[in-house]
Motif scaffolding. Sequence first.
Motif, short mmCIF file in Angstrom:
data_model
loop_
_atom_site.label_atom_id
_atom_site.label_comp_id
_atom_site.label_asym_id
_atom_site.label_seq_id
_atom_site.Cartn_x
_atom_site.Cartn_y
_atom_site.Cartn_z
N LYS A 12 -62.38 -9.07 -18.81
CA LYS A 12 -63.15 -7.90 -19.21
C LYS A 12 -63.19 -6.87 -18.08
CE LYS A 12 -66.68 -8.69 -21.75
NZ LYS A 12 -68.04 -9.11 -22.24
N THR A 13 -63.35 -7.37 -16.85
CA THR A 13 -63.35 -6.47 -15.68
C THR A 13 -62.02 -5.74 -15.56
OG1 THR A 13 -64.91 -7.85 -14.46
CG2 THR A 13 -63.50 -6.38 -13.16
N MET A 14 -60.93 -6.47 -15.72
CA MET A 14 -59.62 -5.85 -15.59
C MET A 14 -59.36 -4.84 -16.70
SD MET A 14 -57.02 -8.81 -14.27
CE MET A 14 -55.83 -7.55 -13.88
N GLN A 15 -59.75 -5.18 -17.91
CA GLN A 15 -59.45 -4.31 -19.04
C GLN A 15 -60.31 -3.05 -19.04
OE1 GLN A 15 -59.73 -6.87 -22.49
NE2 GLN A 15 -57.98 -8.12 -21.83
N ARG A 16 -61.41 -3.08 -18.30
CA ARG A 16 -62.24 -1.89 -18.18
C ARG A 16 -61.73 -0.92 -17.12
NH1 ARG A 16 -68.34 -4.56 -18.40
NH2 ARG A 16 -68.46 -4.79 -20.68
N GLN A 17 -60.77 -1.36 -16.34
CA GLN A 17 -60.24 -0.50 -15.29
C GLN A 17 -59.50 0.69 -15.90
OE1 GLN A 17 -57.86 -3.22 -12.75
NE2 GLN A 17 -59.25 -2.63 -11.12
N PRO A 18 -59.67 1.88 -15.34
CA PRO A 18 -58.92 3.04 -15.81
C PRO A 18 -57.44 2.90 -15.44
CG PRO A 18 -60.11 3.59 -13.81
CD PRO A 18 -60.58 2.22 -14.22
N SER A 38 -55.78 4.57 -13.52
CA SER A 38 -55.59 4.78 -12.08
C SER A 38 -56.24 3.68 -11.25
CB SER A 38 -56.18 6.13 -11.66
OG SER A 38 -57.58 6.18 -11.97
N GLY A 39 -56.86 2.68 -11.92
CA GLY A 39 -57.56 1.62 -11.22
C GLY A 39 -56.63 0.84 -10.30
N ARG A 40 -57.11 0.56 -9.10
CA ARG A 40 -56.29 -0.15 -8.12
C ARG A 40 -57.21 -1.07 -7.32
NH1 ARG A 40 -52.09 3.09 -4.33
NH2 ARG A 40 -51.39 3.69 -6.43
N THR A 41 -57.31 -2.32 -7.75
CA THR A 41 -58.20 -3.29 -7.11
C THR A 41 -57.39 -4.43 -6.53
OG1 THR A 41 -60.00 -2.76 -8.64
CG2 THR A 41 -60.14 -4.85 -7.45
N MET A 42 -57.78 -4.90 -5.36
CA MET A 42 -57.20 -6.10 -4.78
C MET A 42 -58.12 -7.27 -5.09
SD MET A 42 -55.92 -6.79 -0.86
CE MET A 42 -54.82 -5.37 -0.96
N PHE A 43 -57.71 -8.11 -6.02
CA PHE A 43 -58.50 -9.28 -6.40
C PHE A 43 -58.14 -10.45 -5.50
CE2 PHE A 43 -58.33 -6.82 -10.39
CZ PHE A 43 -59.68 -6.75 -10.68
N ILE A 44 -59.14 -11.31 -5.25
CA ILE A 44 -58.95 -12.50 -4.42
C ILE A 44 -59.50 -13.70 -5.17
CG2 ILE A 44 -59.46 -13.60 -2.21
CD1 ILE A 44 -59.96 -10.84 -1.06
N CYS A 45 -58.69 -14.75 -5.28
CA CYS A 45 -59.17 -15.97 -5.94
C CYS A 45 -58.61 -17.19 -5.21
CB CYS A 45 -58.75 -16.00 -7.41
SG CYS A 45 -57.00 -16.37 -7.69
N HIS A 46 -59.10 -18.37 -5.58
CA HIS A 46 -58.63 -19.61 -4.98
C HIS A 46 -57.47 -20.17 -5.79
CE1 HIS A 46 -58.75 -23.78 -3.39
NE2 HIS A 46 -59.16 -23.15 -2.29
N ALA A 47 -56.63 -20.95 -5.13
CA ALA A 47 -55.44 -21.51 -5.78
C ALA A 47 -55.78 -22.45 -6.93
CB ALA A 47 -54.58 -22.24 -4.76
N THR A 48 -57.01 -22.96 -6.96
CA THR A 48 -57.42 -23.84 -8.05
C THR A 48 -57.73 -23.07 -9.34
OG1 THR A 48 -59.71 -23.76 -7.23
CG2 THR A 48 -58.33 -25.60 -6.50
N ARG A 49 -57.81 -21.73 -9.24
CA ARG A 49 -58.15 -20.91 -10.41
C ARG A 49 -56.88 -20.51 -11.17
NH1 ARG A 49 -63.15 -18.70 -10.98
NH2 ARG A 49 -62.35 -18.43 -13.11
N ASP A 50 -56.20 -21.52 -11.72
CA ASP A 50 -55.01 -21.24 -12.52
C ASP A 50 -55.32 -20.29 -13.67
OD1 ASP A 50 -53.51 -22.89 -10.93
OD2 ASP A 50 -53.54 -24.59 -12.31
N ASP A 51 -56.54 -20.40 -14.21
CA ASP A 51 -56.91 -19.54 -15.32
C ASP A 51 -56.92 -18.07 -14.91
OD1 ASP A 51 -59.09 -20.05 -13.62
OD2 ASP A 51 -60.56 -19.73 -15.22
N VAL A 52 -57.44 -17.80 -13.73
CA VAL A 52 -57.49 -16.42 -13.24
C VAL A 52 -56.09 -15.90 -12.96
CG1 VAL A 52 -58.21 -14.97 -11.28
CG2 VAL A 52 -59.83 -16.56 -12.33
N ILE A 53 -55.27 -16.73 -12.35
CA ILE A 53 -53.90 -16.31 -12.00
C ILE A 53 -53.11 -15.99 -13.27
CG2 ILE A 53 -51.74 -17.02 -10.90
CD1 ILE A 53 -53.50 -18.89 -9.12
N LEU A 54 -53.20 -16.88 -14.25
CA LEU A 54 -52.47 -16.64 -15.50
C LEU A 54 -53.08 -15.47 -16.27
CD1 LEU A 54 -51.82 -20.32 -16.67
CD2 LEU A 54 -50.30 -18.77 -15.43
N GLY A 55 -54.40 -15.30 -16.17
CA GLY A 55 -55.03 -14.14 -16.81
C GLY A 55 -54.57 -12.84 -16.17
N PHE A 56 -54.40 -12.83 -14.85
CA PHE A 56 -53.90 -11.65 -14.14
C PHE A 56 -52.49 -11.31 -14.63
CE2 PHE A 56 -51.82 -9.57 -10.52
CZ PHE A 56 -52.76 -8.62 -10.16
N LEU A 57 -51.64 -12.33 -14.71
CA LEU A 57 -50.27 -12.11 -15.21
C LEU A 57 -50.29 -11.63 -16.65
CD1 LEU A 57 -48.47 -15.27 -13.75
CD2 LEU A 57 -48.04 -12.89 -13.10
#
Length: 297
Positions: free
Chosen positions: A155-161, A163-182
């Motif tokens: 939801k956070t990513m999809q709300r970005q305009p 021109s949005g440019r954010t550097m996200f940081i997550c842990h390697a155990t968060r496969d869900d976040v990594i695949l969601g980013f992709l």
Amino acid sequence: TGHAGVGSVVGAGNARVAAELGADVVLVANGGLGRAFDELELNRSLCLQYGVNIAGVIINKVQPDKFDQTRDYLGKAIQQMWTGPNGEPAPPIIGVVPDRPYLGCPALADVESAFGSVLLSGSDHRYRHYDVGSNVQGRSIGMSMVTTDLAAFLKTMQRQPESGRTMFICHATRDDVILGFLGEYRRRVRRGIPFQSALVICTGGDDGLGDMSNVEELSSEVCEMIMDSGPSGPPILVASGYSPAEAAKQIRTMTPKFNASDERRVSRATEHYEPYIDFDLLLERTSSPAEVVGVTA
């Protein structure tokens, strides 16, 4: 570069090297009033000790709303305090340069260097810059540690305009976040929507007492999916041995370096500095190759 004493531990401080080379020195200090002058005075003293000619002074990164005040005050202080006992003229202020936050924003190439890593995907965007907060006048935008569930992250990513440019940081155990980013990257590509965010994946654990023994490597399957995105894909890199909090601190406190390959930053810096520095006066004042001594980091 660096202050006049850098290298003294091995008998090769900047001031001494300048003296041995017969080089003139330009003192550069970051914007301010009292502190800037104090630091200039310390470096001037070391230059005088070695008989080094100070060709001039440049005041860098001045707050725009204090530009005139800084130029006038430091100009008067230098003329008053540095004029010689026999009327020898004080060195002039060659330039006063207002701050431009963009020039202090790290590029992904800087982040690669900070972690001794390389982009697993998105290497075409190595010189894309990110406003990560504290090294851009204390702002806290442009970098985010992901601590929410996948739905909230998407939801956070999809709300970005666009021109949005954010550097996200997550842990390697968060496969869900990594695949969601992709997945969000691919969704935007299909819809022709620009995607400029980046992801830093951390493998280190921290028990709060500095114990880094709990290291989780990125799975080979996920790593392969990232690398399949290729050089034009979303920028993703691994910060090995760092926890997300440590990675965020490392990025916020790093000092971005100029890179000749970063043509955009070099061009912006040239356009920004040229009007504020009197290069004719600089050449007139330097009868020999000049060494630039940075008073502040």
